[in-house]
Scaffold this active site. Structure first.
Site, mmCIF file in Angstrom:
data_model
loop_
_atom_site.group_PDB
_atom_site.id
_atom_site.type_symbol
_atom_site.label_atom_id
_atom_site.label_comp_id
_atom_site.label_asym_id
_atom_site.label_seq_id
_atom_site.Cartn_x
_atom_site.Cartn_y
_atom_site.Cartn_z
ATOM 1 N N ASP A 1 7.311 32.465 -20.740
ATOM 2 C CA ASP A 1 8.582 32.039 -20.155
ATOM 3 C C ASP A 1 9.508 33.228 -19.943
ATOM 4 O O ASP A 1 10.151 33.711 -20.877
ATOM 5 C CB ASP A 1 9.264 31.012 -21.068
ATOM 6 C CG ASP A 1 10.562 30.494 -20.465
ATOM 7 O OD1 ASP A 1 10.748 30.648 -19.239
ATOM 8 O OD2 ASP A 1 11.378 29.934 -21.222
ATOM 9 N N ARG B 1 11.611 21.003 -20.049
ATOM 10 C CA ARG B 1 11.884 19.584 -19.824
ATOM 11 C C ARG B 1 11.297 19.106 -18.489
ATOM 12 O O ARG B 1 10.999 17.922 -18.332
ATOM 13 C CB ARG B 1 13.385 19.321 -19.904
ATOM 14 C CG ARG B 1 14.225 19.984 -18.844
ATOM 15 C CD ARG B 1 15.696 20.088 -19.230
ATOM 16 N NE ARG B 1 15.901 21.044 -20.292
ATOM 17 C CZ ARG B 1 17.087 21.286 -20.861
ATOM 18 N NH1 ARG B 1 18.174 20.630 -20.443
ATOM 19 N NH2 ARG B 1 17.195 22.166 -21.824
ATOM 20 N N LYS C 1 15.712 35.663 -18.320
ATOM 21 C CA LYS C 1 16.229 35.873 -19.670
ATOM 22 C C LYS C 1 16.733 37.307 -19.813
ATOM 23 O O LYS C 1 16.170 38.231 -19.228
ATOM 24 C CB LYS C 1 15.132 35.628 -20.707
ATOM 25 C CG LYS C 1 14.669 34.189 -20.816
ATOM 26 C CD LYS C 1 13.559 34.058 -21.837
ATOM 27 C CE LYS C 1 13.045 32.636 -21.909
ATOM 28 N NZ LYS C 1 14.035 31.707 -22.489
#
Length: 509
Positions: free
Chosen positions: A276, A357, A283
């Site tokens: 990720d 999600r 990030k």
């Protein structure tokens, strides 16, 4: 894996590299724990005093080594702290035994065999000691260079090779069953740790799916893999949207374990982001280095399904691994894009780093189509949950309070720390979108609960559901403790297996 055996032989006559005994923290100094009577007698009853002289207190996880007494075939005694002396009947908790066995096994890295003379009163104690030893002995060294002169298989000390539990009855059916259960659960949990620790250049959706397929063939589990074409044909907009920026295409893997005697069906759904980066919502520096662990939920689900199959549990268990790599590129999903999910709902993507999600939403709706008795999803979902509960406790949310309580109790029973969390309806409004049916972000405060409310939208009507946010305990960045190593931990595997056992026994819902 560390070999586990039982023995009722005398400690003095067993050939081993070490004898492990327990020591507890008493009001006036260390106290030798049950199971070590023969060892203490060989020191003329002075073992506690010797340990105190060496600085031991009996504190949890404390390890003290000393020469074995005359006449013992093992050269070393290893005293491991069990924590405070129990207030009632000298019975240590299962978790105290599990952690002590893990600390001892870790301290004996490089040894071939150890004899554990720790407290055993019944088969259950033997089982938890076996779990602790096998989990504590774990090491991930697949990427290390060969040791000097090929002495060790890999650089550094090899894990403890064999553990013999004294006081365990090798011919007793209950003891044999406890050992078999511990072996199956710890081997699969350690396999989950291996997957979590594997670098993302080697573990990506396709290779993870291949591991699941191979395990299915070995253990009689039916495995179905949906690749990019099948996902596009099926309309899995969430999984495809998250994986759109990566050269490694996404996958949805279904593992089906069925028992001819089953009357209940559980579905486990795991977030499997094999790396990720945050996607376009990249990030910041310092937050990317451990993101290979973002597939810990899928690893836990995979391990739990295989363990259920190995244990022959009388319950049908379906595992869903929602696998994708979240990368930025010219083809990546952008903030502001709208995805049409497998359920038909549309989601406005406000932040591409809220990707877990999205893949879970597709998998949850797919799992709901089979009308299982309950669905449990597991995910390293939110940093907000880490802020709320720290690094060792996972949060539990559910659409049924009794089910949430049952999960927390099951986690406590197997030694995993969890905490019940609410799903406040007023937080749902923050995800309203002027463009789509729902946005993937809501209010910043209570972000872990917002994520749970988002997932709830994709659970089929009338189906009992729970969400485990394991973002804190899934990956240990500090030093090892008890039976928990640095790196991937295998969080939630034992809880899922216990829930399957309870369901098979008719004790869960």
């Amino acid at each position: 894996m560390t070999a586990l055996t039982l023995s009722t032989a005398a400690a003095s006559g067993l050939r081993a590299d070490a004898i492990v005994v327990g020591v507890a923290k008493g009001a006036k100094g260390p106290v030798v724990a049950p199971g070590a009577e023969a060892v203490d007698k060989a020191y003329d009853g002075a073992l506690a005093g010797i340990l105190e002289t060496l600085g031991a207190s009996g504190g949890e996880g404390e390890v003290t080594k000393l020469p074995a007494p005359t006449g013992f075939k093992a050269p070393v005694v290893v005293a491991v702290g069990l924590g405070a002396v129990p207030e009632k009947d000298d019975t240590f908790s299962a978790e105290a035994l599990r952690r002590a066995a893990g600390a001892a096994a870790r301290a004996l890295a490089g040894a071939k065999k150890a004899v554990f003379a720790l407290p055993i009163t019944d088969a259950a104690d033997a089982g938890v000691l076996a779990e602790g030893a096998a989990l504590g002995a774990y090491a991930f060294d697949a990427y290390k260079e060969n040791g000097k002169n090929g002495k060790d298989a890999k650089n550094g000390k090899a894990p403890l090779a064999e553990v013999t539990l004294l006081g365990g009855k090798p011919r007793d059916a209950a003891y044999k069953a406890a050992l078999a259960r511990a072996t199956a659960v710890t081997e699969e949990l350690n396999r989950a740790r291996d997957l979590i620790n594997t670098p993302p250049n080697d573990l990506y959706p396709e290779s993870f799916a291949a591991v699941a397929t191979a395990a299915g063939k070995e253990h009689g589990i039916k495995v179905q893999v949906l690749d990019e074409k099948a996902l596009a044909k099926g309309g899995y907009g969430g999984i495809l949207g998250v994986g759109a920026g990566s050269a490694a295409g996404p996958r949805l893997v279904k593992l089906s374990y069925t028992s001819p005697k089953a009357t209940k069906h559980l579905a486990f759904v795991g977030k499997g982001i094999t790396y990720d980066s945050g996607g376009i919502s990249l990030k910041p520096a310092g937050h990317n280095e451990t993101m290979k662990c973002d597939m810990s939920g899928a690893a836990a689900v995979f391990a739990a399904v295989v363990a259920a199959a190995r244990l022959g549990l009388e319950v049908n268990v379906t595992g869903w691994l929602a696998l994708a790599e979240n990368m930025p590129s010219g083809s990546a999903t952008r903030p502001g894009d709208v995805l049409r999910m497998y359920s038909g709902k549309t989601v406005e993507v406000l932040n591409t780093d809220a990707e877990g999600r999205l893949v879970l939403a597709d998998a949850l709706w797919k799992a709901s189509e089979e009308k299982p008795d309950a669905i449990i999803d597991v995910a390293t979902l939110t940093g907000a949950m880490v802020l709320a509960l720290g690094n060792r406790t996972f949060g539990v949310m559910a659409n049924d309070d009794a089910f949430r309580t049952a999960i927390v109790e099951a986690a406590e029973e197997v030694g995993e720390e969890s905490w019940p969390m609410p799903l406040p309806e007023h937080l749902r409004k923050g995800m309203d979108s002027p463009t789509a049916d729902i946005a993937n972000m809501g209010e910043r405060m209570g972000g872990g609960l917002v994520a749970g409310l988002f997932l709830k939208e994709f659970v089929g009507e009338g189906i009992t559901w729970a969400h485990l946010d394991i973002a804190g305990p899934a990956f240990n960045e500090s030093g090892p403790f008890g039976y928990t190593p640095k790196g991937g931990t295998g969080s939630a595997v034992r809880t899922l297996v216990r829930l399957a056992e309870l369901t098979a026994a008719g004790d869960l819902g």
